[in-house]
Write a protein that holds these residues in place. Structure first.
Motif, PDB file in Angstrom:
ATOM      1  N   LYS A  45       0.846  -1.198   0.000  1.00  0.00           N
ATOM      2  CA  LYS A  45       0.000   0.000   0.000  1.00  0.00           C
ATOM      3  C   LYS A  45       0.880   1.247   0.000  1.00  0.00           C
ATOM      4  CE  LYS A  45      -3.553  -2.272   2.848  1.00  0.00           C
ATOM      5  NZ  LYS A  45      -2.742  -3.461   3.185  1.00  0.00           N
ATOM      6  N   VAL A  46       0.530   2.198  -0.867  1.00  0.00           N
ATOM      7  CA  VAL A  46       1.233   3.483  -0.919  1.00  0.00           C
ATOM      8  C   VAL A  46       0.196   4.594  -0.947  1.00  0.00           C
ATOM      9  CG1 VAL A  46       2.747   4.994  -2.250  1.00  0.00           C
ATOM     10  CG2 VAL A  46       3.244   2.541  -2.100  1.00  0.00           C
ATOM     11  N   TYR A  47       0.369   5.569  -0.043  1.00  0.00           N
ATOM     12  CA  TYR A  47      -0.529   6.724   0.031  1.00  0.00           C
ATOM     13  C   TYR A  47       0.294   7.998  -0.140  1.00  0.00           C
ATOM     14  CZ  TYR A  47      -4.110   3.595   1.952  1.00  0.00           C
ATOM     15  OH  TYR A  47      -5.020   2.584   2.125  1.00  0.00           O
ATOM     16  N   LEU A  48      -0.200   8.924  -0.978  1.00  0.00           N
ATOM     17  CA  LEU A  48       0.519  10.161  -1.242  1.00  0.00           C
ATOM     18  C   LEU A  48      -0.385  11.369  -1.107  1.00  0.00           C
ATOM     19  CD1 LEU A  48       2.454   9.018  -4.450  1.00  0.00           C
ATOM     20  CD2 LEU A  48       3.377   9.204  -2.127  1.00  0.00           C
ATOM     21  N   ARG A  49       0.194  12.512  -0.756  1.00  0.00           N
ATOM     22  CA  ARG A  49      -0.571  13.746  -0.655  1.00  0.00           C
ATOM     23  C   ARG A  49      -0.672  14.394  -2.031  1.00  0.00           C
ATOM     24  NH1 ARG A  49      -2.408  16.708   3.175  1.00  0.00           N
ATOM     25  NH2 ARG A  49      -1.239  15.530   4.767  1.00  0.00           N
ATOM     26  N   PRO A  50      -1.884  14.625  -2.524  1.00  0.00           N
ATOM     27  CA  PRO A  50      -2.046  15.289  -3.821  1.00  0.00           C
ATOM     28  C   PRO A  50      -1.334  16.646  -3.829  1.00  0.00           C
ATOM     29  CG  PRO A  50      -4.125  14.356  -3.095  1.00  0.00           C
ATOM     30  CD  PRO A  50      -3.187  14.240  -1.932  1.00  0.00           C
ATOM     31  N   GLY A  51      -0.573  16.889  -4.869  1.00  0.00           N
ATOM     32  CA  GLY A  51       0.152  18.148  -4.979  1.00  0.00           C
ATOM     33  C   GLY A  51       1.545  18.107  -4.382  1.00  0.00           C
ATOM     34  N   ALA A  52       1.882  17.033  -3.653  1.00  0.00           N
ATOM     35  CA  ALA A  52       3.213  16.934  -3.041  1.00  0.00           C
ATOM     36  C   ALA A  52       4.283  16.925  -4.130  1.00  0.00           C
ATOM     37  CB  ALA A  52       3.320  15.669  -2.198  1.00  0.00           C
ATOM     38  N   ASP A  53       5.369  17.624  -3.874  1.00  0.00           N
ATOM     39  CA  ASP A  53       6.458  17.726  -4.850  1.00  0.00           C
ATOM     40  C   ASP A  53       7.756  17.244  -4.192  1.00  0.00           C
ATOM     41  OD1 ASP A  53       8.340  18.400  -6.758  1.00  0.00           O
ATOM     42  OD2 ASP A  53       7.341  20.275  -7.287  1.00  0.00           O
ATOM     43  N   PHE A  54       8.269  16.138  -4.671  1.00  0.00           N
ATOM     44  CA  PHE A  54       9.468  15.533  -4.083  1.00  0.00           C
ATOM     45  C   PHE A  54      10.754  15.939  -4.798  1.00  0.00           C
ATOM     46  CE2 PHE A  54       5.960  12.861  -2.766  1.00  0.00           C
ATOM     47  CZ  PHE A  54       6.305  12.441  -1.488  1.00  0.00           C
ATOM     48  N   ARG A  55      10.652  16.751  -5.843  1.00  0.00           N
ATOM     49  CA  ARG A  55      11.828  17.047  -6.665  1.00  0.00           C
ATOM     50  C   ARG A  55      12.917  17.820  -5.926  1.00  0.00           C
ATOM     51  NH1 ARG A  55       8.566  19.498 -11.697  1.00  0.00           N
ATOM     52  NH2 ARG A  55       7.376  20.316  -9.907  1.00  0.00           N
ATOM     53  N   GLY A  56      12.562  18.603  -4.926  1.00  0.00           N
ATOM     54  CA  GLY A  56      13.557  19.421  -4.246  1.00  0.00           C
ATOM     55  C   GLY A  56      14.325  18.719  -3.140  1.00  0.00           C
ATOM     56  N   TYR A  57      13.967  17.482  -2.833  1.00  0.00           N
ATOM     57  CA  TYR A  57      14.623  16.795  -1.718  1.00  0.00           C
ATOM     58  C   TYR A  57      15.881  16.055  -2.190  1.00  0.00           C
ATOM     59  CZ  TYR A  57      10.283  17.806   0.718  1.00  0.00           C
ATOM     60  OH  TYR A  57       9.208  18.449   1.279  1.00  0.00           O
ATOM     61  N   THR A  58      17.003  16.436  -1.612  1.00  0.00           N
ATOM     62  CA  THR A  58      18.284  15.828  -1.989  1.00  0.00           C
ATOM     63  C   THR A  58      18.982  15.151  -0.810  1.00  0.00           C
ATOM     64  OG1 THR A  58      19.476  17.892  -1.554  1.00  0.00           O
ATOM     65  CG2 THR A  58      18.624  17.557  -3.795  1.00  0.00           C
ATOM     66  N   LYS A  59      18.441  15.333   0.387  1.00  0.00           N
ATOM     67  CA  LYS A  59      19.023  14.734   1.592  1.00  0.00           C
ATOM     68  C   LYS A  59      17.883  14.186   2.450  1.00  0.00           C
ATOM     69  CE  LYS A  59      22.528  18.419   1.717  1.00  0.00           C
ATOM     70  NZ  LYS A  59      21.807  19.338   0.802  1.00  0.00           N
ATOM     71  N   VAL A  60      18.230  13.389   3.446  1.00  0.00           N
ATOM     72  CA  VAL A  60      17.206  12.828   4.326  1.00  0.00           C
ATOM     73  C   VAL A  60      17.643  12.879   5.784  1.00  0.00           C
ATOM     74  CG1 VAL A  60      16.268  11.256   2.577  1.00  0.00           C
ATOM     75  CG2 VAL A  60      18.102  10.474   4.103  1.00  0.00           C
ATOM     76  N   ILE A  61      16.657  13.032   6.648  1.00  0.00           N
ATOM     77  CA  ILE A  61      16.834  12.789   8.080  1.00  0.00           C
ATOM     78  C   ILE A  61      16.166  11.448   8.358  1.00  0.00           C
ATOM     79  CG2 ILE A  61      16.115  13.449  10.410  1.00  0.00           C
ATOM     80  CD1 ILE A  61      16.256  16.352   9.553  1.00  0.00           C
ATOM     81  N   LEU A  62      16.879  10.536   8.978  1.00  0.00           N
ATOM     82  CA  LEU A  62      16.318   9.227   9.300  1.00  0.00           C
ATOM     83  C   LEU A  62      16.000   9.167  10.782  1.00  0.00           C
ATOM     84  CD1 LEU A  62      18.698   6.896   7.240  1.00  0.00           C
ATOM     85  CD2 LEU A  62      16.408   7.691   6.605  1.00  0.00           C
ATOM     86  N   ASP A  63      14.720   9.190  11.114  1.00  0.00           N
ATOM     87  CA  ASP A  63      14.333   9.047  12.521  1.00  0.00           C
ATOM     88  C   ASP A  63      14.675   7.633  12.994  1.00  0.00           C
ATOM     89  OD1 ASP A  63      13.382  11.602  12.561  1.00  0.00           O
ATOM     90  OD2 ASP A  63      11.259  11.066  12.544  1.00  0.00           O
ATOM     91  N   PRO A  64      14.939   7.464  14.289  1.00  0.00           N
ATOM     92  CA  PRO A  64      15.214   6.122  14.806  1.00  0.00           C
ATOM     93  C   PRO A  64      14.069   5.169  14.471  1.00  0.00           C
ATOM     94  CG  PRO A  64      15.770   7.777  16.439  1.00  0.00           C
ATOM     95  CD  PRO A  64      15.049   8.502  15.341  1.00  0.00           C
ATOM     96  N   THR A  65      14.409   4.016  13.995  1.00  0.00           N
ATOM     97  CA  THR A  65      13.386   3.035  13.635  1.00  0.00           C
ATOM     98  C   THR A  65      12.605   2.611  14.869  1.00  0.00           C
ATOM     99  OG1 THR A  65      14.725   2.197  11.810  1.00  0.00           O
ATOM    100  CG2 THR A  65      12.977   0.771  12.616  1.00  0.00           C
ATOM    101  N   GLU A  66      11.306   2.564  14.721  1.00  0.00           N
ATOM    102  CA  GLU A  66      10.446   2.126  15.823  1.00  0.00           C
ATOM    103  C   GLU A  66      10.082   0.658  15.607  1.00  0.00           C
ATOM    104  OE1 GLU A  66       7.247   4.956  16.547  1.00  0.00           O
ATOM    105  OE2 GLU A  66       8.375   6.434  15.422  1.00  0.00           O
ATOM    106  N   ILE A  67      10.008  -0.081  16.708  1.00  0.00           N
ATOM    107  CA  ILE A  67       9.763  -1.525  16.603  1.00  0.00           C
ATOM    108  C   ILE A  67       8.669  -1.966  17.566  1.00  0.00           C
ATOM    109  CG2 ILE A  67      10.779  -3.815  16.899  1.00  0.00           C
ATOM    110  CD1 ILE A  67      13.449  -2.660  16.116  1.00  0.00           C
ATOM    111  N   ALA A  68       7.789  -2.862  17.101  1.00  0.00           N
ATOM    112  CA  ALA A  68       6.726  -3.366  17.970  1.00  0.00           C
ATOM    113  C   ALA A  68       6.356  -4.793  17.571  1.00  0.00           C
ATOM    114  CB  ALA A  68       5.502  -2.466  17.897  1.00  0.00           C
ATOM    115  N   PHE A  69       6.336  -5.666  18.552  1.00  0.00           N
ATOM    116  CA  PHE A  69       5.916  -7.037  18.298  1.00  0.00           C
ATOM    117  C   PHE A  69       4.392  -7.115  18.197  1.00  0.00           C
ATOM    118  CE2 PHE A  69      10.033  -7.577  20.400  1.00  0.00           C
ATOM    119  CZ  PHE A  69      10.646  -8.463  19.532  1.00  0.00           C
ATOM    120  N   GLU A  70       3.925  -8.163  17.568  1.00  0.00           N
ATOM    121  CA  GLU A  70       2.493  -8.427  17.528  1.00  0.00           C
ATOM    122  C   GLU A  70       1.993  -8.526  18.966  1.00  0.00           C
ATOM    123  OE1 GLU A  70      -1.228 -10.388  17.567  1.00  0.00           O
ATOM    124  OE2 GLU A  70       0.615 -11.321  18.341  1.00  0.00           O
ATOM    125  N   LYS A  71       0.823  -7.985  19.217  1.00  0.00           N
ATOM    126  CA  LYS A  71       0.326  -7.807  20.582  1.00  0.00           C
ATOM    127  C   LYS A  71       0.448  -9.043  21.461  1.00  0.00           C
ATOM    128  CE  LYS A  71      -3.783  -6.440  23.183  1.00  0.00           C
ATOM    129  NZ  LYS A  71      -5.213  -6.018  23.093  1.00  0.00           N
TER     130      LYS A  71
END
Length: 227
Positions: A45-71
């Protein structure tokens, strides 16, 4: 992947429980938090915001990965063990979380850097913030230090769901979200241990990381996103 590593990845989404988890429970349809569902080849599944423009992004901030086991994974797993020495403890869970976060961070940073997106720590107009969560993790044979003569065989290492959110680093605006469910599967019955678990886990996370970079490149060619 180390069973703890695999489980760790799963725990990575605990922090995300407050965000993506409730939304996933609601079974989003064609729209989700202002995002619109689009066809995708690499993810379920992929969801996107209409009108979003990704062309200007050349770098990324990577937030710490979050992890959760099945309940109920830990409860159900422990209930099926013949001895308490084979049960998953609080300490095992914490170890898995810590190791999983570390492993995921290394894999993601390597993939984005190799893909031409330097990983930075400060927000800017050309920086995309990426939040990755690994949730609903089930480990068939977690690596607890039980009796050495006990072996577990399985066709797969377990199950895991990936959730990735992309946001503008300055405004926090949500631009896209990806959800992908996988069974970590080798298709062959084998002895599950920390080595095989870690290998299987790393292989899946590496695949997701590379596909995320390819997806970002594709989004640039499609920007601005149609409504």
């Amino acid at each position: 992947m180390d069973r703890r590593h695999f489980a760790a990845l799963a725990l990575t989404s605990l922090a995300m429980t407050a965000a993506a988890r409730p939304a996933l429970a609601a079974k989003p349809g064609a729209e989700w938090d202002g995002l619109v569902k689009v066809k995708a080849k690499r993810f379920d599944k992929v969801y996107l915001r209409p009108g979003a423009d990704f062309r200007g992004y050349t770098k990324v901030i990577l937030d710490p990965t979050e992890i959760a086991f099945e309940k109920n994974w830990r409860r159900d797993y422990n209930n099926n063990q013949r001895s308490t020495s084979l049960e998953v403890t609080d300490r095992d869970i914490q170890r898995m979380i810590e190791e999983g976060r570390k492993s995921a961070a290394e894999i993601l940073q390597k993939a984005y850097t190799a893909g031409g997106y330097p990983v930075v720590t400060e927000p800017a107009s050309d920086v995309l913030r990426v939040r990755t969560s690994l949730i609903d993790i089930i480990v068939r044979a977690p690596d607890v230090m039980g009796p050495a003569n006990v072996r577990t065989y399985s066709r797969d290492a377990g199950e895991i769901t990936l959730v990735v959110e992309a946001r503008d680093s300055l405004t926090g605006s949500l631009l896209g979200r990806v959800v992908d469910d996988r069974t970590i599967d080798d298709f062959t019955m084998e002895w599950r241990n920390r080595v095989t678990n870690r290998m299987d886990f790393d292989r899946q996370v590496e695949s997701w990381a590379k596909n995320s970079v390819k997806g970002l490149n594709k989004l640039k060619t499609l920007s601005p996103i149609a409504g």
